[in-house]
Scaffold this active site. Structure first.
Site, short mmCIF file in Angstrom:
data_model
loop_
_atom_site.label_atom_id
_atom_site.label_comp_id
_atom_site.label_asym_id
_atom_site.label_seq_id
_atom_site.Cartn_x
_atom_site.Cartn_y
_atom_site.Cartn_z
N SER A 1 43.50 74.20 -36.46
CA SER A 1 44.18 74.13 -37.75
C SER A 1 43.88 75.42 -38.48
CB SER A 1 43.65 72.97 -38.57
OG SER A 1 42.42 73.32 -39.17
N ASP A 2 44.72 75.74 -39.43
CA ASP A 2 44.38 76.83 -40.33
C ASP A 2 43.25 76.33 -41.22
OD1 ASP A 2 44.55 79.34 -41.38
OD2 ASP A 2 46.61 79.17 -42.07
N CYS A 3 42.63 77.25 -41.95
CA CYS A 3 41.45 76.89 -42.74
C CYS A 3 41.89 76.41 -44.12
CB CYS A 3 40.55 78.10 -42.89
SG CYS A 3 40.11 78.84 -41.31
N ALA B 1 43.17 73.32 -43.29
CA ALA B 1 44.45 72.65 -43.37
C ALA B 1 44.40 71.15 -43.08
CB ALA B 1 45.44 73.33 -42.44
N HIS C 1 51.34 75.85 -43.33
CA HIS C 1 50.13 76.49 -42.82
C HIS C 1 49.23 75.53 -42.07
CE1 HIS C 1 47.94 74.51 -45.96
NE2 HIS C 1 46.83 75.08 -45.60
#
Ligand SMILES: *[C@@H]1O[C@H](CO)[C@@H](O)[C@H](O)[C@H]1NC(C)=O
Ligand SMILES: *[C@@H]1O[C@H](CO)[C@@H](O)[C@H](O)[C@H]1NC(C)=O
Ligand SMILES: *[C@@H]1O[C@H](CO)[C@@H](O)[C@H](O)[C@H]1NC(C)=O
Ligand SMILES: *[C@@H]1O[C@H](CO)[C@@H](O)[C@H](O)[C@H]1NC(C)=O
Ligand SMILES: *[C@@H]1O[C@H](CO)[C@@H](O)[C@H](O)[C@H]1NC(C)=O
Ligand SMILES: *[C@@H]1O[C@H](CO)[C@@H](O)[C@H](O)[C@H]1NC(C)=O
Ligand SMILES: *[C@@H]1O[C@H](CO)[C@@H](O)[C@H](O)[C@H]1NC(C)=O
Length: 786
Positions: free
Chosen positions: A305-307, A309, A293
């Site tokens: 980035s994903d949160c 990540a 992720h």
């Protein structure tokens, strides 16, 4: 972890933010971030070169970067980007959501202004089942209108983190519902339609399929302004939420194979370079772990980035020794913003420790500011801009409701229909019992549902259609943990002429951060269906909700269950859509975009990302391309109220590879020694388009009811290679065919793209020799010769 408690709480909040009903979200929801002023409009700093609209976007972005201090630059590296008041730059929230309608799962969207709700279109897995590109594009364009209207009202941003382009790799995955299913070709076709329509590109241009293909290839609108910006998420192998000791935050997806068709993604503005730049972070050392992720891939060349990540690179994965190394690694791998605060907090010290150069930050800012300028965040919309006036009157319109209804109807899949039980004749039917824990639910939107305009239950949809409906829930809720309410359901079933049971899944069974362990109906639901079927006069109609496949083998062979209809998460118009199908005002044509596995599949570790079977360890493989075990229903299954016959109108028998593009060397497999030249590495052919051929198929409707048929064309190499798929989808097209009439479907087949596949080492090979084209009753051999 060494972080301060407050920070930890923030990370946790960010992790849970993706949960759709999570109260944390509301706790930190900030007021919408649409700029009420534009830096390049009076009274702001319109004399700066970054406001000179005669300059290219890039030059304007560079000029702005040159005016910022290091601290101001660092403040931009977050989804919650800070204002720069001295230059008139407003604060901007990058994170808004729009998977199947504008949704308030991210902080950028709020429903508490003048716009209180937005159209909830069917969840993607159901929309995908329509296999209709125009429907996908029309829905995405409608979502965009509502999104832009909400932005104009100060209730949404301009950057939306959809679509979800992961493939549905495991039937238990809680987010499989968000995807267009298990086939990479369908996933990329869906993503292309969504992104182009959502961003307002080619809005009023010619819709002809072949023209469109040419235009896409030229990518001539790359420098255009954007109405909105879409984001393709997530990085490949993000296909697991929480399973056993694995979570998406700690899971090391080392076996992940790249599954989406990256060539196709290039067409919507993501280059392979962008993707591999982000892969680099994960691959740069041989011990590197592949954390699924970590990165969202955003079109238009910005990557978030994903949160949260970036924090997990250090905090969870221990990939780096310090937080500074983590932010440096992420930035250098191509991440432009960090959803969260990790970069804000650690970038300054990373610079001080010389792990990051200011130029590295400038590269990220260039991507970010170019997108913002293209979106009009600096200049505002010009007077000519047709989207400027969009407002509350353009949200929840009857046109959008019709489109949602149309998409739901097109997607709904008729799985079983013995003795033509369906459609029912509404003039003839004396009474109908509608039973089941999901019959009266108004929460059948699936993950990332915002506030629907006018949600109606299945029950209400049927009630609006005919009188004489009886209802009993049978179970308290989807988990159905007791049979206490069966008696009432049985009594109601006995009273009615026909019985519909609405069973299946809702978000209590599958969602973000929540995978299933079983593929069976939850709790006592199966017992409810069986008990009701036993007492009902006519065979029962079983309606299944949910995104993930369900093992309903008990119902498949049971003659007392006459019909099975899958409605996915149909969104706010689902009740109406089902009613039109049950009473024959719409002839269903949806097809399953994913394999329905039996319960025995749950012995496969969800954490095993391999697509290909491995008999040595009893591993059955995944998806219709590789899985050879039993299935409840296969990929592409779906019935109609009529039947169709296919005829091949044209396709070549042989294809000769011309000298001009022949690779220096043709290969032999180890397994076919003696049989010379049996494959080509397609990377070694300069181009293959001269080999492209057309396949024409005619589809005849054998019945007295009009129908729409999804034509699926597959290919299969006649020789088996190690790692070769059982078959793979070349193309699909949904065609309307009048009763006793016929329709035509044309496919362009590029052998390098459609007849090749990855070998066991991940290299794409094109076998020489026979390839079989398969479409329903058609099997045609095309031989590739050297
Ligand atoms: C804007 O940029 C154009 C092209 O470089 C230049 O000719 C013009 O002088 C600039 N305008 C201002 C006000 O600086
Ligand atoms: C966003 O940043 C601003 C400062 O620019 C801050 O006041 C606000 O609290 C932040 N919001 C969130 C949700 O972190
Ligand atoms: C939106 O909700 C927040 C709290 O949830 C509230 O403070 C704010 O005033 C609301 N805004 C409007 C326009 O109602
Ligand atoms: C990472 O390191 C911390 C100590 O800094 C340790 O507590 C944690 O277990 C490690 N995590 C992993 C996944 O190795
Ligand atoms: C369906 O649910 C609504 C509330 O969600 C309730 O008011 C109504 O009575 C229910 N209908 C039946 C027939 O139980
Ligand atoms: C069944 O669910 C209800 C609420 O949904 C709960 O109160 C009850 O304890 C559950 N029973 C069992 C056996 O889990
Ligand atoms: C595809 O979708 C469009 C838009 O909803 C619709 O007009 C068309 O009839 C659909 N095609 C088929 C074959 O169902």
């Amino acid at each position: 972890m060494s972080a301060q408690p407050r920070f930890l709480i923030f990370i946790l909040i960010l992790h849970f933010l993706h949960l759709i009903t999570c109260f944390h979200c509301h706790a930190i929801k900030i007021k919408s971030t649409a700029p009420l002023h534009y830096p390049c409009r009076p009274p702001h700093h319109n004399s700066h070169p970054f406001c000179n609209t005669s300059l290219p976007f890039k030059a304007r972005a560079q000029s702005l970067i040159s005016l910022l201090t290091l601290d101001e630059k660092i403040q931009q590296l977050s989804n919650n980007a800070s204002a720069v008041p001295r230059l008139g730059i407003p604060h901007y929230e990058w994170w808004s959501e729009s998977l199947h309608g504008v949704a308030d799962d991210g902080p950028g969207v709020s429903f508490n202004g003048s716009i209180k709700s937005a159209t909830s279109f069917p969840q993607i897995i159901l929309a995908a089942a329509a296999f209709n590109r125009s429907s996908w594009a029309a829905v995405a364009a409608a979502i965009a209108v509502e999104a832009k209207a909400m932005n104009n009202a100060g209730q949404a941003g301009l950057t939306f983190w959809a679509p979800n382009i992961n493939i549905f790799r495991d039937p238990r995955w809680g987010r499989g519902q968000e995807t267009p299913g298990e086939d990479p070709m369908v996933a990329s076709a869906y993503a292309i339609q969504y992104v182009r329509a959502f961003e307002g590109r080619n809005r009023n241009k010619n819709k002809n399929k072949f023209d469109q293909k040419r235009r896409v290839l030229r990518n001539d609108d790359d420098d255009d302004k954007l109405m909105l910006s879409a984001c393709c998420k997530h990085f490949t192998a993000y296909d697991l939420e929480k399973w056993g000791q694995f979570t998406r935050y700690n899971f090391n997806a080392v076996h992940a194979l790249i599954t989406i068709s990256y060539k196709k993604l290039e067409l919507i503005g993501i280059s392979e370079g962008d993707i591999f730049k982000s892969v680099f972070l994960m691959k740069k050392n041989s011990n590197a772990k592949t954390y699924a992720h970590v990165l969202n891939i955003i079109t238009n060349r910005y990557i978030t980035s994903d949160c949260d990540a970036v924090a997990t690179i250090y905090e969870y994965h221990n990939y780096t020794k310090t937080p500074e190394d983590a932010v440096a690694a992420a930035l250098k791998a191509g991440t432009d913003i960090n959803c969260g605060t990790y970069m804000l907090r650690h970038m300054k010290s990373a610079i001080e420790q010389e792990k990051v150069l200011e130029e590295d930050i400038d590269k990220a800012l260039l991507n970010l500011f170019v997108v913002q300028i293209r979106l009009g965040l600096f200049d505002g919309d010009s007077a000519r801009n047709q989207f400027r006036e969009l407002g509350a009157q353009d949200v929840c319109t009857s046109d959008h409701r019709k489109l949602a209804l149309e998409a739901a109807k097109q997607g709904i899949v008729l799985l079983k229909n013995e003795q033509k039980l369906l459609p029912l004749d509404k003039r003839d039917i004396s009474s109908l019992a509608v039973i089941g824990p999901l019959a009266n639910s108004t929460n059948l939107g699936g993950g990332y549902t915002g506030v629907p305009c006018n949600p109606k239950s299945i029950l209400k949809g049927l009630q609006d259609y005919i009188n004489n409906i009886y209802h009993a829930a049978g179970c308290q809720d989807a988990p159905c943990n007791s049979s206490t309410y069966f008696a009432e359901a049985i009594a109601v079933a006995k009273e009615a002429e026909y019985v519909v049971v609405v069973a299946g899944l809702d978000l209590s069974q599958e969602t973000e951060d929540f995978d299933r362990y079983s593929l069976l109906l939850p709790g006592y639901q199966m017992e409810l269906v069986t008990a009701v079927a036993e007492v009902s006069d006519k065979p029962l109609i079983l309606v299944l909700t949910g995104g993930g496949p369900i093992d309903v083998s008990f119902a498949v062979g049971d003659p007392s269950i006459g019909s099975i209809v899958w409605i996915g998460y149909p969104g706010e118009t689902g009740g109406r859509a089902l009613a039109e199908i049950i009473f024959g005002d719409y002839n269903p044509g949806g097809r399953l975009p994913m394999t329905w596995y039996p319960e025995s599949f749950t012995t496969v570790p969800m954490s095993d990302m391999n697509m290909r079977p491995d008999p040595s360890r009893n591993y059955p493989g995944r998806t219709y391309r590789f899985y050879t075990g039993d299935r409840i229903y296969g990929f592409g299954h779906g019935l109609s109220y009529t039947t169709f016959t296919y005829t091949l109108l044209s396709a070549p028998n042989t294809l000769k590879i011309p000298e001009s593009i022949k690779p220096r060397q043709l290969r032999n497999t180890l397994y076919n020694i003696g049989n010379r030249h049996n494959y080509i590495y397609i990377d070694e052919i300069p181009y293959c388009s001269s080999l492209t051929f057309e396949v024409q198929i005619s589809v005849t409707n054998n019945g007295d009811i009009d129908g729409s048929e999804v034509v699926l064309l597959f290919s299969k190499a006649s020789k088996k290679f190690k790692g070769s798929p059982e078959k793979q989808l070349i193309g699909f097209e949904r065609v309307n065919v009048l009763s006793y009439g016929s329709g035509e479907s044309r496919f362009l087949v590029d052998p390098c793209e459609h007849l090749s596949f990855a070998d066991e080492h991940g290299n794409r090979i094109l076998p020489i020799g026979d390839h079989i084209l398969i479409s329903e009753n058609i099997e045609h051999v095309v031989s590739i010769e050297t």
